[in-house]
Design a protein around this motif. Sequence first.
Motif, PDB file in Angstrom:
ATOM      1  N   LEU A   1       5.976   6.340  -4.125  1.00 46.98           N
ATOM      2  CA  LEU A   1       5.956   5.973  -4.928  1.00 46.98           C
ATOM      3  C   LEU A   1       7.333   6.373  -5.384  1.00 46.98           C
ATOM      4  O   LEU A   1       7.319   4.348  -6.015  1.00 46.98           O
ATOM      5  CB  LEU A   1       4.646   6.327  -5.679  1.00 46.98           C
ATOM      6  CG  LEU A   1       3.530   6.098  -6.232  1.00 46.98           C
ATOM      7  CD1 LEU A   1       2.040   7.438  -7.214  1.00 46.98           C
ATOM      8  CD2 LEU A   1       3.303   5.333  -5.894  1.00 46.98           C
ATOM      9  N   PRO A   2       7.942   6.637  -5.263  1.00 46.41           N
ATOM     10  CA  PRO A   2       9.613   6.291  -5.169  1.00 46.41           C
ATOM     11  C   PRO A   2      10.240   5.156  -4.555  1.00 46.41           C
ATOM     12  O   PRO A   2      11.036   4.602  -5.313  1.00 46.41           O
ATOM     13  CB  PRO A   2      10.069   7.421  -4.967  1.00 46.41           C
ATOM     14  CG  PRO A   2       8.845   8.735  -5.018  1.00 46.41           C
ATOM     15  CD  PRO A   2       7.660   8.070  -4.763  1.00 46.41           C
TER      16      PRO A   2
ATOM     17  N   LEU B   1      11.310  -1.352  -4.314  1.00 45.26           N
ATOM     18  CA  LEU B   1      10.796  -2.337  -4.352  1.00 45.26           C
ATOM     19  C   LEU B   1      10.324  -3.365  -4.780  1.00 45.26           C
ATOM     20  O   LEU B   1      10.398  -4.572  -5.070  1.00 45.26           O
ATOM     21  CB  LEU B   1       9.764  -2.370  -3.277  1.00 45.26           C
ATOM     22  CG  LEU B   1       8.372  -3.753  -2.995  1.00 45.26           C
ATOM     23  CD1 LEU B   1       9.522  -4.689  -2.357  1.00 45.26           C
ATOM     24  CD2 LEU B   1       7.188  -3.400  -2.246  1.00 45.26           C
ATOM     25  N   LYS B   2       9.763  -2.990  -6.226  1.00 41.03           N
ATOM     26  CA  LYS B   2       8.966  -3.306  -7.282  1.00 41.03           C
ATOM     27  C   LYS B   2      10.075  -3.953  -8.083  1.00 41.03           C
ATOM     28  O   LYS B   2      10.690  -5.051  -8.664  1.00 41.03           O
ATOM     29  CB  LYS B   2       8.361  -2.452  -7.956  1.00 41.03           C
ATOM     30  CG  LYS B   2       7.885  -3.378  -9.831  1.00 41.03           C
ATOM     31  CD  LYS B   2       6.297  -2.407 -10.196  1.00 41.03           C
ATOM     32  CE  LYS B   2       7.653  -1.160 -11.166  1.00 41.03           C
ATOM     33  NZ  LYS B   2       7.153  -0.309 -12.454  1.00 41.03           N
ATOM     34  N   ASN B   3      11.413  -3.222  -8.504  1.00 42.29           N
ATOM     35  CA  ASN B   3      12.465  -3.185  -8.687  1.00 42.29           C
ATOM     36  C   ASN B   3      13.283  -4.582  -8.142  1.00 42.29           C
ATOM     37  O   ASN B   3      13.687  -6.050  -8.771  1.00 42.29           O
ATOM     38  CB  ASN B   3      13.544  -2.272  -8.906  1.00 42.29           C
ATOM     39  CG  ASN B   3      12.741  -1.879 -10.043  1.00 42.29           C
ATOM     40  OD1 ASN B   3      11.615  -1.416 -11.224  1.00 42.29           O
ATOM     41  ND2 ASN B   3      13.263  -0.024 -10.554  1.00 42.29           N
ATOM     42  N   SER B   4      13.500  -4.564  -7.026  1.00 45.18           N
ATOM     43  CA  SER B   4      13.925  -4.883  -6.225  1.00 45.18           C
ATOM     44  C   SER B   4      13.617  -7.011  -6.041  1.00 45.18           C
ATOM     45  O   SER B   4      13.947  -7.990  -6.618  1.00 45.18           O
ATOM     46  CB  SER B   4      14.581  -4.599  -5.352  1.00 45.18           C
ATOM     47  OG  SER B   4      13.069  -4.704  -4.333  1.00 45.18           O
ATOM     48  N   LEU B   5      12.012  -6.510  -5.835  1.00 45.93           N
ATOM     49  CA  LEU B   5      11.559  -7.860  -5.909  1.00 45.93           C
ATOM     50  C   LEU B   5      11.861  -8.308  -7.681  1.00 45.93           C
ATOM     51  O   LEU B   5      11.680 -10.166  -7.366  1.00 45.93           O
ATOM     52  CB  LEU B   5       9.992  -7.772  -6.277  1.00 45.93           C
ATOM     53  CG  LEU B   5       9.185  -8.716  -5.711  1.00 45.93           C
ATOM     54  CD1 LEU B   5       9.916  -9.902  -3.851  1.00 45.93           C
ATOM     55  CD2 LEU B   5       7.756  -8.472  -5.105  1.00 45.93           C
ATOM     56  N   ALA B   6      11.028  -7.623  -8.465  1.00 49.17           N
ATOM     57  CA  ALA B   6      11.435  -8.663  -9.872  1.00 49.17           C
ATOM     58  C   ALA B   6      12.529  -9.425 -10.088  1.00 49.17           C
ATOM     59  O   ALA B   6      13.164 -10.418 -10.933  1.00 49.17           O
ATOM     60  CB  ALA B   6      11.134  -7.929 -11.337  1.00 49.17           C
TER      61      ALA B   6
ATOM     62  N   ILE C   1       0.951  -1.336  -0.306  1.00 45.76           N
ATOM     63  CA  ILE C   1       0.232   0.037   0.102  1.00 45.76           C
ATOM     64  C   ILE C   1       0.691   1.767  -0.275  1.00 45.76           C
ATOM     65  O   ILE C   1       2.412   1.390   0.649  1.00 45.76           O
ATOM     66  CB  ILE C   1      -1.065   0.130   1.340  1.00 45.76           C
ATOM     67  CG1 ILE C   1      -1.864  -1.054   1.055  1.00 45.76           C
ATOM     68  CG2 ILE C   1      -1.828   1.545   1.016  1.00 45.76           C
ATOM     69  CD1 ILE C   1      -2.522  -1.509   2.463  1.00 45.76           C
ATOM     70  N   ALA C   2       0.477   2.058  -1.049  1.00 40.21           N
ATOM     71  CA  ALA C   2       1.443   3.010  -1.509  1.00 40.21           C
ATOM     72  C   ALA C   2       0.736   4.371  -1.768  1.00 40.21           C
ATOM     73  O   ALA C   2      -0.146   4.819  -2.301  1.00 40.21           O
ATOM     74  CB  ALA C   2       2.543   2.870  -2.317  1.00 40.21           C
TER      75      ALA C   2
END
Length: 85
Positions: free
Chosen positions: A17-18, A23-28, A11-12
């Motif tokens: 959002l930055p 998070l999105k990049n590291s998780l991917a 939840i953001a």
Amino acid sequence: MKKKSKIAFTIASDDQLPYYEKLKNSLAHWHPDLELRLIGGIELQNLLAQDPQFYYRATPAVAWNLIKDYDIVIKMDADQVITGD
């Protein structure tokens, strides 16, 4: 209907959002098979308009809706960074 394997959600608010992007990049990178769902933007604004205390109830409320379709539901903070598998 067969459930999907697993999903993570965060939840953001707009100012977070930055952090979400990191998070999105590291998780991917470390877990490309794990879907990440963002509760933010208009969706978050609508939820907060309906319930000003949504942030305090968000984790169980969102997880409750996702558990119907997934075997594993993972809540992550938007400012997390994944550094390994």
